[in-house]
Design a protein around this motif. Structure first.
Motif, short mmCIF file in Angstrom:
data_model
loop_
_atom_site.label_atom_id
_atom_site.label_comp_id
_atom_site.label_asym_id
_atom_site.label_seq_id
_atom_site.Cartn_x
_atom_site.Cartn_y
_atom_site.Cartn_z
N THR A 146 -8.10 9.76 -0.62
CA THR A 146 -6.87 10.05 -1.36
C THR A 146 -5.71 9.35 -0.66
N SER A 147 -4.54 9.43 -1.22
CA SER A 147 -3.39 8.73 -0.66
C SER A 147 -2.95 9.27 0.68
N VAL A 148 -3.41 10.46 1.08
CA VAL A 148 -3.04 10.99 2.40
C VAL A 148 -4.07 10.60 3.46
N GLU A 149 -5.11 9.85 3.05
CA GLU A 149 -6.17 9.48 3.98
C GLU A 149 -6.22 7.99 4.29
N HIS A 150 -5.29 7.22 3.75
CA HIS A 150 -5.26 5.79 4.05
C HIS A 150 -3.82 5.28 4.04
N ASP A 151 -3.61 4.12 4.60
CA ASP A 151 -2.29 3.47 4.63
C ASP A 151 -2.11 2.63 3.38
N ASP A 152 -0.88 2.64 2.84
CA ASP A 152 -0.63 1.86 1.63
C ASP A 152 0.86 1.56 1.53
N ILE A 153 1.18 0.61 0.64
CA ILE A 153 2.57 0.30 0.33
C ILE A 153 2.76 0.47 -1.16
N TYR A 154 3.91 1.00 -1.55
CA TYR A 154 4.17 1.33 -2.94
C TYR A 154 5.35 0.53 -3.46
N ASN A 155 5.05 -0.35 -4.39
CA ASN A 155 6.08 -1.17 -5.00
C ASN A 155 6.84 -0.35 -6.04
N SER A 156 7.96 -0.88 -6.48
CA SER A 156 8.78 -0.15 -7.44
C SER A 156 8.14 -0.19 -8.83
N TYR A 157 8.42 0.82 -9.62
CA TYR A 157 7.92 0.89 -11.00
C TYR A 157 9.06 1.48 -11.84
N GLY A 158 9.92 0.57 -12.33
CA GLY A 158 11.06 1.04 -13.10
C GLY A 158 12.26 1.37 -12.24
N HIS A 159 12.25 0.95 -10.98
CA HIS A 159 13.40 1.16 -10.10
C HIS A 159 13.33 0.11 -9.00
N TYR A 160 14.22 0.21 -8.02
CA TYR A 160 14.29 -0.82 -6.98
C TYR A 160 14.06 -0.25 -5.59
N THR A 161 13.17 0.72 -5.48
CA THR A 161 12.88 1.32 -4.19
C THR A 161 11.44 0.99 -3.78
N ILE A 162 11.27 0.63 -2.51
CA ILE A 162 9.97 0.29 -1.95
C ILE A 162 9.71 1.21 -0.77
N GLY A 163 8.47 1.64 -0.62
CA GLY A 163 8.15 2.48 0.52
C GLY A 163 6.69 2.38 0.91
N THR A 164 6.40 2.80 2.11
CA THR A 164 5.02 2.86 2.57
C THR A 164 4.55 4.31 2.58
N GLY A 165 3.25 4.47 2.52
CA GLY A 165 2.66 5.79 2.65
C GLY A 165 1.54 5.72 3.67
N TYR A 166 1.83 6.15 4.88
CA TYR A 166 0.82 6.09 5.94
C TYR A 166 -0.03 7.35 5.93
N LYS A 167 -1.28 7.20 6.34
CA LYS A 167 -2.22 8.32 6.24
C LYS A 167 -1.79 9.48 7.14
N LEU A 168 -2.02 10.69 6.65
CA LEU A 168 -1.67 11.90 7.37
C LEU A 168 -2.88 12.54 8.03
N ILE A 169 -4.06 12.31 7.45
CA ILE A 169 -5.29 12.88 8.00
C ILE A 169 -6.37 11.81 7.98
N ASP A 170 -7.38 11.98 8.79
CA ASP A 170 -8.52 11.08 8.76
C ASP A 170 -9.31 11.30 7.48
N PRO A 171 -10.00 10.27 7.00
CA PRO A 171 -10.81 10.42 5.78
C PRO A 171 -11.80 11.58 5.90
N ILE A 172 -11.92 12.34 4.80
CA ILE A 172 -12.84 13.47 4.76
C ILE A 172 -14.27 12.95 4.57
N GLY A 173 -15.19 13.46 5.37
CA GLY A 173 -16.60 13.09 5.22
C GLY A 173 -16.81 11.59 5.34
N GLU A 174 -17.51 11.01 4.37
CA GLU A 174 -17.78 9.58 4.37
C GLU A 174 -16.81 8.80 3.49
N SER A 175 -15.69 9.40 3.11
CA SER A 175 -14.72 8.72 2.25
C SER A 175 -14.19 7.46 2.91
#
Length: 448
Positions: A206-235
């Protein structure tokens, strides 16, 4: 949409509401548009095609053209027709003709990526010498899997998608997924309908288990989403699986050795449109609103430097009316958005609603077909049929049927198929877009 926009443009020109000074300075092809298209495209003709009365069209055109800073938020639905590209082009002509772009707050916002601040160059690796790629549009999945004389597909890797439900021409898609000689892998967070056709199902993060970058969609804001927990099981994330596959396939390119965080750093740091200070903030995990250059709305990235109503390099140089595909059936079917889900995402949630998938029909149309409020009906065309309960709704325009949401099979009103059994794999006029709303159906009371 094209007919309404052309009707409005006719009225704006006829009634002297066009901003001629702005047009002379910033627009290419206005005279051609007027002489070759608008003079013959009267409000009466537009009304006949789009269903909006001439009086309402005139009222709307005047209100739009006389507004201090007219602004249009262009959605995606009107692009889902055989004339979808032309729909978008024609609506884009409205702010050009009234000079909306020169006013604070005026103009048009779409989901096009022309004003992107970060792109796909790092991930696409276009500089790498690779074999020519085959054109394999997702909307043609059914045809590609079932047509023996077409592109041979022996294996299918599905991620971030649920084609058994969301792809058009569902009967053909499911027939293709059932092939004994097709090796299918589905990489998913939830057990979707497509997982039922898989040889192997891989658990995704899920998005809390990996690092990602989020481009804008209908606006002009960009941000990253870094993982908060290690992947569950074999995810594993999409990138982790792709990297491991590349290694096992003997692809030695250093690109596949990068981590997600390293790729995010490259994506942000190579953007020439983001200042170093903003790059640092983004990489620190802060959402950052992009700084737009002064007078950016009048900096048109076209060969002429102007808004090109006439584009000599396009297959359709001038905007004009193009009809949708349609089908040989009396009712247009609108498959609208259910606010509880997004396409088929979030269907894994339990809903306190025993009837998620239902049909709305104008009572006058229903009575013609002897359909009572709440009756089970069958809607069908040459591609398939769906059983669904129909309910009266005065707000639904005559000649139109409306249903909301693309539901999983277990949530469908029909135990055998979903709503996309009715949609076609025909592409839009440009760009290989989908035409999910360009569908017509018959209706009848369902057999008991």
């Amino acid at each position: 949409a094209t007919a309404l926009a052309l009707g409005m443009l006719h009225i704006i020109h006829r009634d002297g509401l066009a901003d001629i000074d702005f047009i002379k300075k910033h627009v290419q092809g206005y005279d051609e548009l007027v002489n070759d298209v608008l003079l013959d495209f009267t409000p009466e003709k537009a009304s006949e095609l789009c269903g909006v009365s001439v009086e309402r069209m005139i009222e709307f055109a005047h209100a739009y053209a006389k507004a201090k800073a007219p602004f249009i938020r262009l959605g995606s639905g009107l692009s889902r027709y055989g004339n979808g590209a032309m729909n978008c082009r024609t609506i884009n002509a409205l702010p050009a003709v009234v000079g909306a772009w020169q006013h604070l707050g005026g103009g048009l916002l779409s989901s096009a990526s022309g004003s992107k601040f970060v792109g796909k160059e790092v991930m696409q690796q276009a500089h790498v010498d690779a074999p020519a790629k085959r054109l394999m549009p997702m909307i043609k999945l059914g045809e590609m899997l079932t047509n023996p004389s077409g592109t041979a597909v022996h294996s299918l890797y599905v991620f971030s998608s649920n084609p058994a439900i969301t792809a058009p021409d569902q009967n053909v898609v499911r027939k293709g997924l059932m092939r004994d000689d097709l090796f299918t892998v589905v990489h998913e967070r939830f057990f979707t309908d497509t997982c039922k056709y898989a040889d192997i199902v891989l658990p995704a993060t899920t998005s809390v288990e990996h690092d990602d970058i989020y481009n804008s969609y209908g606006h002009y804001t960009i941000g990253t989403g870094y993982k908060l927990i290690d992947p569950i099981g074999e995810s594993r994330s999409n990138w982790q699986v792709i990297s491991e596959l590349a290694k096992r396939m003997g692809l030695a390119d250093e690109f596949f050795k990068h981590s997600e965080r390293e790729l995010i750093d490259q994506i942000v740091s190579t953007s020439h449109r983001i200042s170093k200070d903003d790059q640092n903030l983004i990489l620190q995990g802060e959402p950052v609103e992009m700084t737009l250059p002064e007078n950016y709305k009048l900096d048109f990235k076209t060969p002429s430097g102007k808004i090109e109503l006439y584009n000599p390099h396009d297959v359709e140089p001038l905007i004009r009316y193009l009809p949708p595909y349609g089908d040989d059936a009396p009712f247009w079917l609108i498959i609208g958005n259910d606010i509880r889900i997004l396409d088929s995402s979030f269907c894994e949630v339990e809903f306190d609603d025993p009837e998620l998938m239902k049909l709305r029909i104008n009572p006058k149309d229903a009575k013609v077909y002897n359909i009572n409020d709440g009756d089970e009906v069958e809607i069908y065309n040459q591609r398939g049929s769906v059983r669904i309960k129909g309910y009266y709704d005065e707000e639904v325009r005559r000649g139109t049927l409306v249903t909301l949401g693309v539901w999983w099979q277990s949530q469908s009103s029909d135990p055998n198929v979903g709503i996309n059994v009715l949609t076609a794999d025909r592409p839009t006029d440009q760009g290989w877009g989908s035409t999910f709303y360009d569908v017509q159906v018959h209706i009848k009371k369902a057999d008991v």
